[in-house]
Scaffold this motif. Structure first.
Motif, PDB file in Angstrom:
ATOM      1  N   PRO A  70       0.803  -1.207   0.047  1.00  0.00           N
ATOM      2  CA  PRO A  70       0.139   0.040  -0.025  1.00  0.00           C
ATOM      3  C   PRO A  70       0.656   1.138   0.060  1.00  0.00           C
ATOM      4  O   PRO A  70       0.297   2.318  -0.497  1.00  0.00           O
ATOM      5  N   GLU A  71       2.097   1.251   0.777  1.00  0.00           N
ATOM      6  CA  GLU A  71       2.798   2.371   0.632  1.00  0.00           C
ATOM      7  C   GLU A  71       3.527   2.799  -0.479  1.00  0.00           C
ATOM      8  O   GLU A  71       4.250   1.787  -1.256  1.00  0.00           O
ATOM      9  N   PRO A  72       3.653   4.054  -1.100  1.00  0.00           N
ATOM     10  CA  PRO A  72       4.650   4.571  -2.331  1.00  0.00           C
ATOM     11  C   PRO A  72       5.790   4.339  -1.951  1.00  0.00           C
ATOM     12  O   PRO A  72       6.584   5.470  -1.903  1.00  0.00           O
ATOM     13  N   LEU A  73       6.471   3.241  -1.955  1.00  0.00           N
ATOM     14  CA  LEU A  73       7.947   3.227  -1.431  1.00  0.00           C
ATOM     15  C   LEU A  73       8.605   2.092  -2.471  1.00  0.00           C
ATOM     16  O   LEU A  73       7.719   1.440  -3.168  1.00  0.00           O
ATOM     17  N   ALA A  74       9.966   1.902  -2.153  1.00  0.00           N
ATOM     18  CA  ALA A  74      10.644   0.897  -2.914  1.00  0.00           C
ATOM     19  C   ALA A  74       9.990  -0.610  -2.250  1.00  0.00           C
ATOM     20  O   ALA A  74       9.541  -0.720  -1.331  1.00  0.00           O
ATOM     21  N   PRO A  75      10.020  -1.358  -3.414  1.00  0.00           N
ATOM     22  CA  PRO A  75       9.257  -2.787  -2.862  1.00  0.00           C
ATOM     23  C   PRO A  75       9.684  -3.359  -1.589  1.00  0.00           C
ATOM     24  O   PRO A  75       8.702  -3.981  -0.925  1.00  0.00           O
ATOM     25  N   GLU A  76      10.812  -3.658  -1.574  1.00  0.00           N
ATOM     26  CA  GLU A  76      11.477  -4.153  -0.206  1.00  0.00           C
ATOM     27  C   GLU A  76      10.959  -3.376   1.062  1.00  0.00           C
ATOM     28  O   GLU A  76      10.598  -3.923   2.003  1.00  0.00           O
ATOM     29  N   THR A  77      11.105  -2.091   1.057  1.00  0.00           N
ATOM     30  CA  THR A  77      10.597  -1.325   1.933  1.00  0.00           C
ATOM     31  C   THR A  77       9.163  -1.310   2.230  1.00  0.00           C
ATOM     32  O   THR A  77       8.644  -1.629   3.540  1.00  0.00           O
ATOM     33  N   ALA A  78       8.420  -1.246   1.175  1.00  0.00           N
ATOM     34  CA  ALA A  78       6.992  -1.188   1.383  1.00  0.00           C
ATOM     35  C   ALA A  78       6.519  -2.654   1.889  1.00  0.00           C
ATOM     36  O   ALA A  78       5.566  -2.789   2.567  1.00  0.00           O
ATOM     37  N   ALA A  79       7.080  -3.748   1.465  1.00  0.00           N
ATOM     38  CA  ALA A  79       6.904  -5.093   1.893  1.00  0.00           C
ATOM     39  C   ALA A  79       7.163  -5.258   3.191  1.00  0.00           C
ATOM     40  O   ALA A  79       6.304  -5.771   4.023  1.00  0.00           O
ATOM     41  N   ARG A  80       8.157  -4.805   3.699  1.00  0.00           N
ATOM     42  CA  ARG A  80       8.773  -4.889   4.962  1.00  0.00           C
ATOM     43  C   ARG A  80       7.591  -3.939   6.138  1.00  0.00           C
ATOM     44  O   ARG A  80       7.474  -4.704   7.113  1.00  0.00           O
ATOM     45  N   ARG A  81       7.366  -2.805   5.714  1.00  0.00           N
ATOM     46  CA  ARG A  81       6.359  -2.027   6.357  1.00  0.00           C
ATOM     47  C   ARG A  81       5.020  -2.522   6.527  1.00  0.00           C
ATOM     48  O   ARG A  81       4.312  -2.276   7.721  1.00  0.00           O
ATOM     49  N   ALA A  82       4.696  -3.394   5.531  1.00  0.00           N
ATOM     50  CA  ALA A  82       3.294  -3.709   5.303  1.00  0.00           C
ATOM     51  C   ALA A  82       3.312  -5.163   6.268  1.00  0.00           C
ATOM     52  O   ALA A  82       2.261  -5.678   6.432  1.00  0.00           O
ATOM     53  N   GLY A  83       4.668  -5.755   6.447  1.00  0.00           N
ATOM     54  CA  GLY A  83       4.386  -7.089   7.139  1.00  0.00           C
ATOM     55  C   GLY A  83       4.342  -8.278   6.377  1.00  0.00           C
ATOM     56  O   GLY A  83       3.704  -9.284   6.610  1.00  0.00           O
ATOM     57  N   LEU A  84       4.534  -7.868   4.823  1.00  0.00           N
ATOM     58  CA  LEU A  84       4.280  -8.914   3.898  1.00  0.00           C
ATOM     59  C   LEU A  84       5.506  -9.204   3.277  1.00  0.00           C
ATOM     60  O   LEU A  84       6.317  -8.895   3.536  1.00  0.00           O
ATOM     61  N   PRO A  85       5.234 -10.721   2.900  1.00  0.00           N
ATOM     62  CA  PRO A  85       6.435 -11.384   2.288  1.00  0.00           C
ATOM     63  C   PRO A  85       6.876 -10.569   0.961  1.00  0.00           C
ATOM     64  O   PRO A  85       6.146 -10.224   0.148  1.00  0.00           O
ATOM     65  N   PRO A  86       8.149 -10.330   0.611  1.00  0.00           N
ATOM     66  CA  PRO A  86       8.892  -9.673  -0.569  1.00  0.00           C
ATOM     67  C   PRO A  86       8.784 -10.345  -1.665  1.00  0.00           C
ATOM     68  O   PRO A  86       8.359 -11.650  -1.717  1.00  0.00           O
ATOM     69  N   VAL A  87       8.823 -10.001  -2.786  1.00  0.00           N
ATOM     70  CA  VAL A  87       8.885 -10.487  -4.140  1.00  0.00           C
ATOM     71  C   VAL A  87      10.137 -10.863  -4.618  1.00  0.00           C
ATOM     72  O   VAL A  87      11.187  -9.973  -4.448  1.00  0.00           O
ATOM     73  N   ARG A  88      10.608 -12.202  -4.635  1.00  0.00           N
ATOM     74  CA  ARG A  88      11.780 -12.756  -5.091  1.00  0.00           C
ATOM     75  C   ARG A  88      12.088 -12.695  -6.526  1.00  0.00           C
ATOM     76  O   ARG A  88      11.161 -12.972  -7.146  1.00  0.00           O
TER      77      ARG A  88
END
Length: 243
Positions: A70-88
């Motif tokens: 949901p947040e307009p950030l780099a994918p790794e940062t956005a995933a971490r802040r959302a508590g979601l797994p990143p895209v590998r």
């Protein structure tokens, strides 16, 4: 090429509209197209993302999105802040290969620039393209400063052993200034690859039928264009005015 990654030298420079133009031009040739958005950031689940926008503009393409944060950030940062797994990167490469099995062309659109982090291990779109064995098209800005960012992106591509078929100006101004006109000659040298398109600014606001009809004229034949693409015409000096 059956899989083409699309990256940019930064954000908000026309990657999505350029992807849509390539998709529309390819569809007009009677070929099937899939569009894969590796990671969509800055949107909620019920908002249309970049892949959907490509579909709206280009027409009958298969659209796929691997993850949304949901947040307009780099994918790794956005995933971490959302508590979601990143895209590998392996997920991106595998999804592209699966789509390529049933489509003539798969366009994989990145997020931001080439080296934006997708996961905590520092993997980027470049790693995904390397795993997929796919070339990377670079969408660039028109004006002052673009030669440096283009050269840096080209250097990063070479350092990852990735092929670059060319660059596309993602938002070509209706009245290009001196820097933009000169850049048409200089961009191929900065990129070490040819200039393959000029997408006019504001193209994404065109009605879909008009966008689809015009898109081939913005691109070189290597990207499904009609052959009308002529960067040197765009680079011509404006007519001199009488004193």
């Amino acid at each position: 090429m059956s899989v083409l990654f699309v990256t940019g030298t930064g954000t908000e420079i026309g990657k999505t509209v350029t992807t849509a133009a390539i998709a529309a031009a390819t569809l007009r040739q009677g070929r099937s197209v899939a569009v894969l958005k590796a990671a969509q950031t800055g949107l909620t689940a019920d908002e249309p993302g970049d892949a959907a926008e490509v579909g709206r503009l280009a027409g009958a393409v298969t659209v796929s999105e691997l993850a949304r944060f949901p947040e307009p950030l780099a994918p790794e940062t956005a995933a971490r802040r959302a508590g979601l797994p990143p895209v590998r990167p392996q997920e991106i490469a595998e999804a592209a290969a699966k789509l390529a099995a049933s489509h003539d062309l798969v366009l994989v659109e990145g997020a931001g620039g080439l080296l934006v982090r997708f996961d905590g291990d520092g993997n980027t779109l470049a790693d995904a393209a390397r795993m997929a064995g796919a070339p990377v098209l670079v969408v660039v800005q028109a004006g002052l400063g673009t030669l440096n960012t283009t050269a840096l992106t080209a250097l990063a591509l070479r350092s990852h052993g990735l092929a670059c078929p060319g660059v596309v100006v993602g938002s070509w101004p209706a009245e290009p200034d001196l820097a933009a006109r000169c850049n048409l000659d200089d961009l191929p040298e900065a990129a070490g690859a040819p200039l393959l398109g000029l997408v006019p600014e504001g193209s994404g606001a065109l009605p879909a039928p008009a966008f689809r009809a015009a898109a081939p004229d913005w691109l070189a034949p290597e990207l499904g264009g009609s052959g009308a693409f002529a960067p040197r015409d765009a680079a011509a000096e404006p007519a001199a005015t009488a004193p």
